[in-house]
Design a protein around this motif. Structure first.
Motif, mmCIF file in Angstrom:
data_model
loop_
_atom_site.group_PDB
_atom_site.id
_atom_site.type_symbol
_atom_site.label_atom_id
_atom_site.label_comp_id
_atom_site.label_asym_id
_atom_site.label_seq_id
_atom_site.Cartn_x
_atom_site.Cartn_y
_atom_site.Cartn_z
ATOM 1 N N TYR A 1 0.848 -1.197 0.000
ATOM 2 C CA TYR A 1 0.000 0.000 0.000
ATOM 3 C C TYR A 1 0.883 1.246 0.000
ATOM 4 O O TYR A 1 2.029 1.216 0.472
ATOM 5 N N ARG A 2 0.321 2.322 -0.502
ATOM 6 C CA ARG A 2 0.980 3.609 -0.331
ATOM 7 C C ARG A 2 0.864 4.004 1.133
ATOM 8 O O ARG A 2 -0.202 3.915 1.740
ATOM 9 N N ARG A 3 1.957 4.438 1.700
ATOM 10 C CA ARG A 3 1.986 4.776 3.121
ATOM 11 C C ARG A 3 1.164 6.024 3.420
ATOM 12 O O ARG A 3 1.147 6.972 2.627
ATOM 13 N N THR A 4 0.475 6.017 4.559
ATOM 14 C CA THR A 4 -0.310 7.174 5.006
ATOM 15 C C THR A 4 0.137 7.554 6.415
ATOM 16 O O THR A 4 1.053 6.955 6.983
ATOM 17 N N ASP A 5 -0.530 8.531 6.991
ATOM 18 C CA ASP A 5 -0.216 8.946 8.371
ATOM 19 C C ASP A 5 -1.228 8.381 9.355
ATOM 20 O O ASP A 5 -1.449 8.939 10.431
ATOM 21 N N ALA A 6 -1.843 7.252 9.001
ATOM 22 C CA ALA A 6 -2.892 6.675 9.841
ATOM 23 C C ALA A 6 -2.371 6.121 11.160
ATOM 24 O O ALA A 6 -3.116 6.037 12.138
ATOM 25 N N LEU A 7 -1.102 5.718 11.208
ATOM 26 C CA LEU A 7 -0.534 5.213 12.453
ATOM 27 C C LEU A 7 -0.003 6.366 13.294
ATOM 28 O O LEU A 7 0.573 7.319 12.769
ATOM 29 N N THR A 8 -0.176 6.264 14.598
ATOM 30 C CA THR A 8 0.320 7.294 15.514
ATOM 31 C C THR A 8 1.466 6.728 16.344
ATOM 32 O O THR A 8 1.423 5.582 16.787
ATOM 33 N N ASN A 9 2.486 7.540 16.536
ATOM 34 C CA ASN A 9 3.629 7.194 17.388
ATOM 35 C C ASN A 9 4.407 5.974 16.891
ATOM 36 O O ASN A 9 5.122 5.336 17.656
ATOM 37 N N ALA A 10 4.274 5.631 15.636
ATOM 38 C CA ALA A 10 5.008 4.489 15.096
ATOM 39 C C ALA A 10 4.947 4.527 13.580
ATOM 40 O O ALA A 10 4.058 5.136 12.991
ATOM 41 N N ASP A 11 5.911 3.855 12.946
ATOM 42 C CA ASP A 11 5.922 3.723 11.493
ATOM 43 C C ASP A 11 5.371 2.377 11.049
ATOM 44 O O ASP A 11 5.049 2.191 9.883
ATOM 45 N N GLY A 12 5.299 1.429 11.995
ATOM 46 C CA GLY A 12 4.801 0.103 11.685
ATOM 47 C C GLY A 12 4.009 -0.454 12.842
ATOM 48 O O GLY A 12 4.004 0.091 13.954
ATOM 49 N N LEU A 13 3.341 -1.566 12.592
ATOM 50 C CA LEU A 13 2.451 -2.168 13.586
ATOM 51 C C LEU A 13 2.478 -3.677 13.408
ATOM 52 O O LEU A 13 2.507 -4.175 12.281
ATOM 53 N N PHE A 14 2.482 -4.408 14.510
ATOM 54 C CA PHE A 14 2.404 -5.861 14.433
ATOM 55 C C PHE A 14 1.413 -6.351 15.473
ATOM 56 O O PHE A 14 1.558 -6.079 16.667
ATOM 57 N N VAL A 15 0.395 -7.051 15.012
ATOM 58 C CA VAL A 15 -0.600 -7.659 15.889
ATOM 59 C C VAL A 15 -0.309 -9.152 15.915
ATOM 60 O O VAL A 15 -0.568 -9.864 14.937
ATOM 61 N N ALA A 16 0.251 -9.623 17.010
ATOM 62 C CA ALA A 16 0.694 -11.019 17.090
ATOM 63 C C ALA A 16 -0.473 -11.932 17.433
ATOM 64 O O ALA A 16 -1.276 -11.614 18.308
ATOM 65 N N PRO A 17 -0.580 -13.060 16.752
ATOM 66 C CA PRO A 17 -1.604 -14.031 17.141
ATOM 67 C C PRO A 17 -1.241 -14.668 18.475
ATOM 68 O O PRO A 17 -0.106 -15.119 18.666
ATOM 69 N N THR A 18 -2.164 -14.673 19.410
ATOM 70 C CA THR A 18 -1.932 -15.231 20.736
ATOM 71 C C THR A 18 -2.997 -16.285 21.012
ATOM 72 O O THR A 18 -4.182 -15.998 20.900
ATOM 73 N N PRO A 19 -2.595 -17.519 21.342
ATOM 74 C CA PRO A 19 -3.589 -18.571 21.569
ATOM 75 C C PRO A 19 -4.666 -18.129 22.573
ATOM 76 O O PRO A 19 -4.341 -17.445 23.552
ATOM 77 N N PRO A 20 -5.928 -18.465 22.300
ATOM 78 C CA PRO A 20 -6.411 -19.342 21.222
ATOM 79 C C PRO A 20 -6.628 -18.626 19.888
ATOM 80 O O PRO A 20 -7.068 -19.250 18.929
ATOM 81 N N GLN A 21 -6.338 -17.316 19.816
ATOM 82 C CA GLN A 21 -6.501 -16.594 18.550
ATOM 83 C C GLN A 21 -5.462 -17.110 17.541
ATOM 84 O O GLN A 21 -4.297 -17.294 17.876
ATOM 85 N N THR A 22 -5.897 -17.291 16.325
ATOM 86 C CA THR A 22 -5.002 -17.818 15.295
ATOM 87 C C THR A 22 -4.563 -16.746 14.303
ATOM 88 O O THR A 22 -3.684 -17.005 13.481
ATOM 89 N N ARG A 23 -5.173 -15.552 14.373
ATOM 90 C CA ARG A 23 -4.926 -14.546 13.347
ATOM 91 C C ARG A 23 -4.043 -13.403 13.836
ATOM 92 O O ARG A 23 -4.113 -12.984 14.992
ATOM 93 N N GLY A 24 -3.215 -12.921 12.930
ATOM 94 C CA GLY A 24 -2.367 -11.775 13.221
ATOM 95 C C GLY A 24 -2.057 -11.032 11.942
ATOM 96 O O GLY A 24 -2.509 -11.403 10.852
ATOM 97 N N GLY A 25 -1.265 -9.988 12.065
ATOM 98 C CA GLY A 25 -0.895 -9.226 10.881
ATOM 99 C C GLY A 25 0.052 -8.111 11.227
ATOM 100 O O GLY A 25 0.289 -7.808 12.406
#
Length: 473
Positions: free
Chosen positions: A228-252
């Motif tokens: 994607y083309r980068r936007t200013d939608a994130l605050t206080n960071a340039d990147g984001l990681f949502v880790a999957p944590t059991p029992p959740q299987t999804r992340g991104g």
């Protein structure tokens, strides 16, 4: 061992880094690669996962700068984002965001294609390094009793023509065996860097040796990626990681890369694969445990199609446990151990293995391969334990669970919570994750006392409240 010629099978990151250190010890280094190298920062067929997010951990970045002192400047010129990984990217895991604190470490964020392109340029510019592209490895060549590997049998690529079959010419770095279907390339040391599809166990069996014991952790992990083309939608960071944590299987994750772009990767354990159509991709993002990733990309401009990759299992081959092994042959990279890509360890482990090889070449007495495997196994132990422990948190994941796994995972979960308020614990955790320190640091008396008796953040805080709280501490 004579130091006349080394042959590296495979021209991806592990192979390139091995060739770099071998060039200091051998008169000639030959890289044999079945693909054709692109002329720019493009992905190639042999590295399908290159279209997805790749992390370069702080230790890996440190080693690359040691091997290629001018790499930092070139990365910056090409638009890579270099800085503290703890502040560039925010992590959401186990119901909370990571603490906003400078770790004192430096990492680099860019696409895998760009990093490999810059490394490849530098390795192929070394005078005593030669690459044979679009060439398949058929088998090893050994002496009469199989005790010493002396080369490889290669098949140059061919294409059909009206007059029969002719070899394909290579635009650069060598054409071998013109007019011959098979060519023998002799070498004093053969390095298998062909990845998780390595044929080394089969080759060992053909030479009369035992195959190594394997460990497999069946994660059925898959991911889908879009630029994607980068936007200013994130605050206080340039990147984001949502880790999957059991029992959740999804992340991104949202990873900043060159060209003022975001590489957005969605992932799922246990065959919960993200879709490759736009509507399904966004719906998967919206289903994550926090809305931040979806909110950031829902109105962003996509710059690519959605690419998918599936990873069935992590695999480790224990060559160091074999009693016999032929001289003149070793393996590196995914040919030894292939990690779940969600933890971003692969390139940094390849860099650590390259430095291990560099040190090992100072002692080339008889028995060099097994000495190397026993040394490099200690390098692999740390990232393998970190990745395997996290994967085995899922009861459905198949794999051998060591004694104490549940207790260790409980401790690490509490450590994560305590790190929100305890900067000392957080810095120790980041240094271990970035492979700058061994996991034993997290179990040292000082850290253990803080983890077991420290305070956890407010249990009912929302993710954004947790971020604000961490910035105030």
């Amino acid at each position: 061992m004579d130091n006349k010629r080394a042959i590296v099978l495979g021209g991806s990151m592990a192979g390139l880094l091995a060739a770099r250190v071998l060039s200091d010890h051998f008169e000639r280094v030959s890289i044999v690669e079945r693909d054709r190298f692109p002329n720019d920062a493009a992905t190639r067929k042999g590295v399908p996962q290159a279209k997805h997010a790749h992390a370069l951990l702080a230790k890996g970045y440190e080693i690359l700068l040691h091997l290629f002192p001018d790499l930092d400047e070139d990365l910056r010129v090409h638009g890579a984002l270099i800085g503290d990984p703890a502040t560039i990217t925010r992590w959401y895991q186990d119901g909370q965001y990571s603490r906003y604190t400078h770790s004192g470490l430096i990492g680099s964020f860019q696409s895998r294609a760009l990093l490999e392109h810059l490394i490849r340029q530098r390795v192929l510019a070394i005078p005593n390094v030669k690459a044979y592209q679009q060439t398949d490895v058929l088998s090893l060549v050994a002496n009469a009793d199989g005790s010493h590997v002396t080369g490889v049998l290669l098949r140059p690529p061919v294409r059909a023509s009206r007059n029969g079959t002719v070899p394909l010419a290579e635009p650069a770095h060598g054409v071998i065996g013109a007019g011959s279907p098979e060519v023998q390339l002799d070498g004093d040391l053969i390095v298998d860097a062909t990845g998780r599809g390595s044929q080394l166990p089969k080759w060992l069996r053909e030479l009369g040796y035992a195959e190594p014991r394997e460990a497999n952790i069946k994660v059925n992990f898959g991911y889908a990626t879009r630029i994607y083309r980068r936007t200013d939608a994130l605050t206080n960071a340039d990147g984001l990681f949502v880790a999957p944590t059991p029992p959740q299987t999804r992340g991104g994750g949202i990873f900043p890369i060159e060209g003022d772009r975001w590489m957005v990767t969605l992932a799922g354990f246990l065959a919960d694969y993200p879709p490759t159509d736009e509507q399904g991709f966004l719906a998967f993002a919206r289903s994550l445990s926090v809305p931040d990733l979806y909110d950031a990309i829902k109105d962003a401009v996509p710059l690519s199609e959605i690419a998918q990759y599936k990873y069935p299992s992590s695999r480790r081959r224990y060559y160091e446990t074999l009693e016999r092994f032929p001289e003149g042959l070793i393996a590196v990279g995914d040919a030894i151990s292939s990690f779940n890509p969600v933890y971003g360890q692969g390139m940094s482990v390849a860099a650590l293995e390259a430095m291990t090889l560099n040190d090992a070449l100072c002692d080339q007495r008889h028995g060099f391969p097994l000495r190397f495997f026993r040394t490099v196994s200690k390098v692999v132990d740390v990232p393998w334990a970190l990745a395997a422990g996290a994967d085995l948190n899922y009861p459905q994941v198949e794999g051998q669970r060591a004694r104490g796994t549940r207790l260790i995972n409980w401790y690490l979960k509490r450590l994560g919570r305590v790190s929100q308020e305890d900067e000392t614990v957080y810095r120790a955790f980041v240094r271990v994750v970035q492979l700058m320190q061994p996991p034993s640091l997290l179990f040292s008396p000082m850290i253990a006392a803080r983890v077991l008796f420290g305070k956890s953040p407010r249990a009912n805080a929302t993710p954004m409240q947790a971020i604000k709280h961490s910035q105030q501490v």
